[in-house]
Design a protein around this motif. Structure first.
Motif, PDB file in Angstrom:
ATOM      1  N   TYR A  94       0.841  -1.181   0.000  1.00 21.83           N
ATOM      2  CA  TYR A  94       0.000   0.000   0.000  1.00 21.83           C
ATOM      3  C   TYR A  94       0.885   1.243   0.000  1.00 21.83           C
ATOM      4  O   TYR A  94       2.101   1.173   0.239  1.00 21.83           O
ATOM      5  CB  TYR A  94      -0.980   0.016   1.171  1.00 21.83           C
ATOM      6  CG  TYR A  94      -0.352   0.185   2.528  1.00 21.83           C
ATOM      7  CD1 TYR A  94       0.195  -0.902   3.202  1.00 21.83           C
ATOM      8  CD2 TYR A  94      -0.338   1.421   3.175  1.00 21.83           C
ATOM      9  CE1 TYR A  94       0.745  -0.760   4.459  1.00 21.83           C
ATOM     10  CE2 TYR A  94       0.226   1.578   4.430  1.00 21.83           C
ATOM     11  CZ  TYR A  94       0.758   0.467   5.070  1.00 21.83           C
ATOM     12  OH  TYR A  94       1.309   0.617   6.318  1.00 21.83           O
ATOM     13  N   SER A  95       0.264   2.365  -0.286  1.00 26.57           N
ATOM     14  CA  SER A  95       0.997   3.639  -0.354  1.00 26.57           C
ATOM     15  C   SER A  95       0.217   4.704   0.402  1.00 26.57           C
ATOM     16  O   SER A  95      -1.013   4.767   0.315  1.00 26.57           O
ATOM     17  CB  SER A  95       1.178   4.053  -1.807  1.00 26.57           C
ATOM     18  OG  SER A  95       1.666   5.381  -1.889  1.00 26.57           O
ATOM     19  N   TYR A  96       0.961   5.539   1.124  1.00 22.75           N
ATOM     20  CA  TYR A  96       0.317   6.630   1.860  1.00 22.75           C
ATOM     21  C   TYR A  96       0.802   7.985   1.368  1.00 22.75           C
ATOM     22  O   TYR A  96       0.664   8.998   2.056  1.00 22.75           O
ATOM     23  CB  TYR A  96       0.523   6.473   3.376  1.00 22.75           C
ATOM     24  CG  TYR A  96       1.915   6.102   3.783  1.00 22.75           C
ATOM     25  CD1 TYR A  96       2.319   4.775   3.804  1.00 22.75           C
ATOM     26  CD2 TYR A  96       2.823   7.071   4.190  1.00 22.75           C
ATOM     27  CE1 TYR A  96       3.610   4.419   4.191  1.00 22.75           C
ATOM     28  CE2 TYR A  96       4.106   6.730   4.581  1.00 22.75           C
ATOM     29  CZ  TYR A  96       4.499   5.398   4.569  1.00 22.75           C
ATOM     30  OH  TYR A  96       5.772   5.056   4.958  1.00 22.75           O
ATOM     31  N   GLY A  97       1.375   7.996   0.178  1.00 22.72           N
ATOM     32  CA  GLY A  97       1.777   9.244  -0.455  1.00 22.72           C
ATOM     33  C   GLY A  97       2.821   8.972  -1.516  1.00 22.72           C
ATOM     34  O   GLY A  97       3.313   7.841  -1.654  1.00 22.72           O
TER      35      GLY A  97
ATOM     36  N   LYS B  16       6.000   8.326  -3.227  1.00 31.70           N
ATOM     37  CA  LYS B  16       7.238   7.667  -2.791  1.00 31.70           C
ATOM     38  C   LYS B  16       7.153   7.013  -1.409  1.00 31.70           C
ATOM     39  O   LYS B  16       8.166   6.519  -0.897  1.00 31.70           O
ATOM     40  CB  LYS B  16       8.418   8.647  -2.818  1.00 31.70           C
ATOM     41  CG  LYS B  16       8.729   9.168  -4.211  1.00 31.70           C
ATOM     42  CD  LYS B  16      10.059   9.895  -4.235  1.00 31.70           C
ATOM     43  CE  LYS B  16      10.347  10.616  -5.534  1.00 31.70           C
ATOM     44  NZ  LYS B  16      10.006   9.921  -6.747  1.00 31.70           N
ATOM     45  N   ASP B  17       5.960   7.006  -0.798  1.00 25.96           N
ATOM     46  CA  ASP B  17       5.769   6.377   0.509  1.00 25.96           C
ATOM     47  C   ASP B  17       4.956   5.102   0.341  1.00 25.96           C
ATOM     48  O   ASP B  17       3.749   5.161   0.052  1.00 25.96           O
ATOM     49  CB  ASP B  17       5.042   7.316   1.470  1.00 25.96           C
ATOM     50  CG  ASP B  17       5.891   8.512   1.849  1.00 25.96           C
ATOM     51  OD1 ASP B  17       5.324   9.610   1.969  1.00 25.96           O
ATOM     52  OD2 ASP B  17       7.111   8.325   2.007  1.00 25.96           O
ATOM     53  N   THR B  18       5.636   3.953   0.528  1.00 24.13           N
ATOM     54  CA  THR B  18       4.942   2.681   0.368  1.00 24.13           C
ATOM     55  C   THR B  18       5.331   1.742   1.510  1.00 24.13           C
ATOM     56  O   THR B  18       6.356   1.958   2.182  1.00 24.13           O
ATOM     57  CB  THR B  18       5.287   2.011  -0.970  1.00 24.13           C
ATOM     58  OG1 THR B  18       6.680   1.686  -0.997  1.00 24.13           O
ATOM     59  CG2 THR B  18       4.958   2.922  -2.146  1.00 24.13           C
ATOM     60  N   ASP B  19       4.516   0.705   1.694  1.00 24.50           N
ATOM     61  CA  ASP B  19       4.813  -0.268   2.735  1.00 24.50           C
ATOM     62  C   ASP B  19       4.266  -1.618   2.306  1.00 24.50           C
ATOM     63  O   ASP B  19       3.388  -1.705   1.426  1.00 24.50           O
ATOM     64  CB  ASP B  19       4.212   0.158   4.064  1.00 24.50           C
ATOM     65  CG  ASP B  19       4.946  -0.438   5.252  1.00 24.50           C
ATOM     66  OD1 ASP B  19       4.668  -0.042   6.393  1.00 24.50           O
ATOM     67  OD2 ASP B  19       5.809  -1.338   5.039  1.00 24.50           O
TER      68      ASP B  19
ATOM     69  N   ARG C 103       5.310   4.654  -6.638  1.00 24.76           N
ATOM     70  CA  ARG C 103       4.331   5.735  -6.719  1.00 24.76           C
ATOM     71  C   ARG C 103       5.103   7.039  -6.868  1.00 24.76           C
ATOM     72  O   ARG C 103       5.493   7.671  -5.892  1.00 24.76           O
ATOM     73  CB  ARG C 103       3.447   5.774  -5.475  1.00 24.76           C
ATOM     74  CG  ARG C 103       2.238   6.674  -5.678  1.00 24.76           C
ATOM     75  CD  ARG C 103       1.202   6.403  -4.665  1.00 24.76           C
ATOM     76  NE  ARG C 103       0.064   7.300  -4.808  1.00 24.76           N
ATOM     77  CZ  ARG C 103      -0.760   7.590  -3.828  1.00 24.76           C
ATOM     78  NH1 ARG C 103      -0.564   7.076  -2.625  1.00 24.76           N
ATOM     79  NH2 ARG C 103      -1.776   8.404  -4.050  1.00 24.76           N
ATOM     80  N   SER C 104       5.328   7.412  -8.117  1.00 27.10           N
ATOM     81  CA  SER C 104       6.101   8.612  -8.420  1.00 27.10           C
ATOM     82  C   SER C 104       5.203   9.844  -8.548  1.00 27.10           C
ATOM     83  O   SER C 104       5.696  10.980  -8.519  1.00 27.10           O
ATOM     84  CB  SER C 104       6.907   8.415  -9.699  1.00 27.10           C
ATOM     85  OG  SER C 104       6.031   8.111 -10.771  1.00 27.10           O
TER      86      SER C 104
END
Lengths: 113, 114
Positions: B48-51, B53-56, B68-69
């Protein structure tokens, strides 16, 4: 770890009969609970959700569910099904402070004429 | 489908080839998710992504990477596809401002790895 169990993988039911789909969850923290429906070859659509408050939740298409904290259950019911209710139904849980949904394995409902 | 599109909708590929699936949304939602759906398992979270370039990672992230660019696109890549990755893949979003993280799902991508 959080888990969601749907006790029936398939439920055949005659048109205009009632149906109940069972869902149990395990969590040591507060959770939000959801039921989704997936019609053949489509994505998931939210039927209803429990966040807080009244334990009886009404959703779309005549469905309702009851949250039972002591039994950690969130069973889905409809008093009279239609052919168009043939679909797969998923129960899901979300920790109140989290963002990761945990799904049950799904229950296929086949409504027979 | 909450303004979510997925491409391709169907793909057949061979073992060992790279595959990229795209999820696109037009409403600047911050949270985006990739799930896979398999019989008897319901949907399981891959990443998942929370913004930007922020993924987990989710519970079944092995063999998958994401990027996620930009806000509107969330890409899922299978670096070297295996037959066990044959599945239906769903993208989801949480609308901005929702306090209980309700998720809305895209139409899905059916991937077959031969």
């Amino acid at each position: 770890a959080q888990s969601v169990t749907q006790l029936d993988s398939q439920v055949p039911v005659f048109e205009e009969a009632p149906v109940e789909l069972r869902c149990n969850y395990s969590s040591s923290v507060s959770v939000y609970l959801f039921w989704y429906v997936q019609y053949p070859n489509q994505g998931l659509q939210l039927l209803l959700k429990y966040l807080s408050g009244s334990t009886l939740v009404k959703g779309i298409n005549g469905f309702e569910a009851e949250f039972n904290k002591s039994q950690t259950s969130f069973h889905l019911r409809k008093p009279s099904v239609h052919i168009s209710d043939t679909a797969e139904y998923f129960c899901a849980a979300l920790k109140a402070a989290g963002n990761k949904l945990t799904f049950g394995g799904g229950t296929r409902v086949l409504v027979k004429p | 489908d909450a303004g979510i599109t997925q491409s391709p909708r169907h793909k057949v590929t061979e073992t060992g080839t790279p595959v990229t699936l795209r999820c696109h949304q037009t409403e600047n939602h911050r949270y985006m998710y990739w799930y896979r759906q398999d019989p008897g398992h319901g949907l399981r979270l891959i990443h998942y992504s929370y913004g930007v370039k922020d993924t987990d990672k989710g519970e079944v992230s092995d063999g998958y990477s994401v990027s996620r660019s930009k806000t509107e696109d969330f890409l899922l890549t299978l670096e070297s596809a295996t037959s066990s990755q044959t599945s239906v893949y769903f993208c989801a979003i949480t609308p901005n401002g929702e306090s209980y993280n309700e998720q809305f799902f895209g139409p899905g991508t059916r991937l077959t790895v031969l």
